[in-house]
Motif scaffolding. Structure first.
Motif, short mmCIF file in Angstrom:
data_model
loop_
_atom_site.label_atom_id
_atom_site.label_comp_id
_atom_site.label_asym_id
_atom_site.label_seq_id
_atom_site.Cartn_x
_atom_site.Cartn_y
_atom_site.Cartn_z
N HIS A 251 44.29 47.55 25.61
CA HIS A 251 45.11 48.74 25.85
C HIS A 251 44.91 49.24 27.28
O HIS A 251 43.78 49.31 27.77
N ASP A 252 46.01 49.59 27.95
CA ASP A 252 45.97 50.33 29.21
C ASP A 252 45.10 49.65 30.27
O ASP A 252 44.26 50.29 30.92
N CYS A 253 45.28 48.36 30.44
CA CYS A 253 44.51 47.60 31.43
C CYS A 253 45.41 47.15 32.58
O CYS A 253 46.59 46.89 32.38
N GLU A 254 44.83 47.03 33.77
CA GLU A 254 45.57 46.61 34.95
C GLU A 254 44.78 45.56 35.73
O GLU A 254 43.57 45.73 35.96
N GLU A 255 45.46 44.50 36.10
CA GLU A 255 44.88 43.44 36.94
C GLU A 255 43.56 42.93 36.37
O GLU A 255 42.52 42.95 37.04
N VAL A 256 43.61 42.48 35.13
CA VAL A 256 42.43 41.93 34.47
C VAL A 256 42.72 40.49 34.06
O VAL A 256 43.78 40.21 33.50
N ASP A 257 41.79 39.60 34.35
CA ASP A 257 41.89 38.21 33.92
C ASP A 257 41.00 38.00 32.70
O ASP A 257 39.79 38.28 32.75
N PHE A 258 41.60 37.50 31.60
CA PHE A 258 40.87 37.26 30.37
C PHE A 258 40.74 35.74 30.14
O PHE A 258 41.75 35.04 30.11
N TYR A 259 39.50 35.28 29.98
CA TYR A 259 39.23 33.91 29.59
C TYR A 259 38.80 33.97 28.13
O TYR A 259 37.72 34.50 27.81
N LEU A 260 39.64 33.41 27.23
CA LEU A 260 39.45 33.68 25.80
C LEU A 260 39.36 32.42 24.96
O LEU A 260 39.97 31.39 25.26
N TRP A 261 38.60 32.55 23.88
CA TRP A 261 38.81 31.77 22.66
C TRP A 261 39.02 32.81 21.58
O TRP A 261 38.13 33.61 21.30
N VAL A 262 40.21 32.83 20.98
CA VAL A 262 40.52 33.87 20.01
C VAL A 262 41.29 33.26 18.84
O VAL A 262 42.18 32.44 19.02
N ARG A 263 40.90 33.67 17.64
CA ARG A 263 41.47 33.08 16.43
C ARG A 263 42.87 33.60 16.12
O ARG A 263 43.69 32.91 15.55
N SER A 264 43.16 34.85 16.48
CA SER A 264 44.49 35.42 16.25
C SER A 264 45.11 35.78 17.60
O SER A 264 44.43 35.80 18.62
N GLU A 265 46.42 36.07 17.58
CA GLU A 265 47.12 36.33 18.83
C GLU A 265 46.55 37.58 19.52
O GLU A 265 46.40 38.62 18.88
N PRO A 266 46.23 37.48 20.80
CA PRO A 266 45.80 38.68 21.53
C PRO A 266 46.94 39.71 21.55
O PRO A 266 48.11 39.36 21.68
N ILE A 267 46.58 40.98 21.43
CA ILE A 267 47.56 42.06 21.42
C ILE A 267 47.33 42.95 22.64
O ILE A 267 46.19 43.37 22.89
N ILE A 268 48.39 43.21 23.40
CA ILE A 268 48.28 44.11 24.54
C ILE A 268 49.24 45.28 24.34
O ILE A 268 50.25 45.16 23.65
N GLU A 269 48.91 46.41 24.98
CA GLU A 269 49.75 47.59 24.89
C GLU A 269 49.49 48.47 26.12
O GLU A 269 48.33 48.77 26.43
N GLY A 270 50.52 48.80 26.84
CA GLY A 270 50.37 49.66 28.01
C GLY A 270 49.66 48.97 29.17
O GLY A 270 48.99 49.66 29.96
N CYS A 271 49.79 47.65 29.29
CA CYS A 271 49.07 46.89 30.31
C CYS A 271 50.01 46.44 31.43
O CYS A 271 51.22 46.30 31.23
N LYS A 272 49.42 46.17 32.60
CA LYS A 272 50.17 45.64 33.73
C LYS A 272 49.32 44.60 34.45
O LYS A 272 48.13 44.84 34.70
N GLY A 273 49.92 43.47 34.76
CA GLY A 273 49.24 42.47 35.56
C GLY A 273 48.04 41.83 34.91
O GLY A 273 47.10 41.40 35.60
N VAL A 274 48.02 41.72 33.57
CA VAL A 274 46.92 41.03 32.90
C VAL A 274 47.28 39.55 32.76
O VAL A 274 48.43 39.19 32.53
N ARG A 275 46.26 38.69 32.92
CA ARG A 275 46.48 37.25 32.86
C ARG A 275 45.47 36.62 31.90
O ARG A 275 44.37 37.14 31.70
N PHE A 276 45.88 35.47 31.33
CA PHE A 276 45.06 34.85 30.29
C PHE A 276 44.81 33.38 30.60
O PHE A 276 45.67 32.69 31.16
#
Length: 345
Positions: A251-276
């Motif tokens: 929620h409400d994140c800006e310019e964040v890079d996420f390196y993930l292993w996740v079992r369900s779909e990542p959910i974003i809300e109110g974000c800008k410029g996030v990358r995966f």
């Protein structure tokens, strides 16, 4: 006249529906403290509340075309109040940390004090007991070792780990705390490098976090390790985050890079410029199933086509393995130099 009557009916229906959902969510938040935290029941109830708040947020957004601007702001403020109440309730219910920070004592060099190290460790401060002291100071936790060594005292199982209010610090968990906790919290950090992997890297020695919360972190690198349950990320700016989890809500994140292993779909809300991106090479945890790191759902983008609020981090833009190995192995480095290698000034 018919059109105006139709709009009035739509506003009235929306008002009744909103009040009903608002009352339901409010009741769920009020009831949350009475739900036992065992077996993840309270966490599951929290997830339901978050889903209901997100659904209500979507309803308010979709009603923009027939709600006056003032009414829209009132409904939006009401939803934000619900979210704030949930945050305050979960914060009160979170187990109190049994850890405290102690800086590493500087070594003398040619009769002068060496520059202060930014490296911080978590040490156990068991409530109700008096630990040994040296020169009036609490004991410093033993250093990390490649083999996972540490103090050979009685094994301890802390209930929670909380890191809050740190600046310009390299933060690690000592290896003797191999059995970590039911919950982890990183709150209000700036220009920090956080490595929570040491206690959770070997499944034979350690249990992963049951849940993790990152809130109000900026210009930092967080290697969060393995989380069995959900990860809640709120208000991050210009960060890099690595985590393995069942579920990730952002929620409400800006310019964040996420390196993930996740079992369900990542959910974003109110974000800008996030990358995966997927987990960096060498950080795979052996988790079973499909990694859904790029099946991102944007709750504030219901149109067809790609949301402009997130994207995939290209292979050429991803941080290389040697940089990650430096973060994992060098707990006492210059924090600004480490952040610089990630492009975080």
């Amino acid at each position: 006249m018919i059109n105006m009557a139709h709009q009035e009916d739509a506003k009235e229906r929306f008002y009744r529906n909103f009040r009903m959902q608002q009352a339901n969510i409010q009741e769920q938040i009020t009831h949350l403290p009475s739900i036992a935290p065992v077996a993840g029941e309270r966490q599951d109830a929290t997830e339901v509340i978050l889903t209901n708040i997100s659904r209500l947020t979507n309803d308010v957004r979709d009603a923009t075309h027939f709600l006056p601007a003032y009414d829209h702001r009132v409904y939006t403020d009401a939803v934000n109040t619900l979210r704030k109440e949930l945050d305050e309730t979960t914060a009160k219910l979170a187990p109190k940390s049994r850890f405290q920070f102690r800086p590493r004592p500087p070594a003398a060099v040619d009769g002068h004090d060496a520059p202060k190290s930014d490296s911080r460790r978590l040490v156990n401060s068991r409530d109700g007991t008096k630990g040994e002291k040296t020169n009036g100071q609490p004991p410093i936790s033993p250093p990390l070792s490649p083999g996972g060594g540490g103090s050979r005292g009685r094994s301890r199982s802390p209930r929670a780990i909380k890191v809050e209010g740190e600046r310009d610090a390299v933060i690690t968990l000592p290896a003797d705390h191999s059995r970590t906790s039911s919950a982890g919290q990183l709150i209000d950090l700036s220009s920090c490098v956080v490595n929570l992997c040491s206690p959770t890297a070997e499944a034979s020695r350690a249990a992963p976090f049951a849940s993790l919360m990152l809130k109000g972190v900026e210009k930092s690198v967080v290697v969060a390790g393995h989380v069995d349950g959900p990860v809640h990320v709120t208000g991050l700016k210009r960060c890099v985050v690595v985590v393995t989890a069942r579920q990730v809500r952002i929620h409400d994140c800006e310019e964040v890079d996420f390196y993930l292993w996740v079992r369900s779909e990542p959910i974003i809300e109110g974000c800008k410029g996030v990358r995966f991106a997927p987990l960096p090479e060498g950080m795979e945890t052996g988790a079973e199933g499909e990694n859904k790191w790029k099946e991102v759902k944007d709750f504030l983008w219901l149109k067809e086509g790609q949301s402009p609020n997130w994207g995939v981090l290209g292979e050429g833009e991803r941080v290389k393995g040697e940089v990650w190995r430096g973060v994992m192995g060098d707990e006492g480095g210059d924090v600004k130099a480490v952040l610089g290698r990630f492009g975080i000034a």
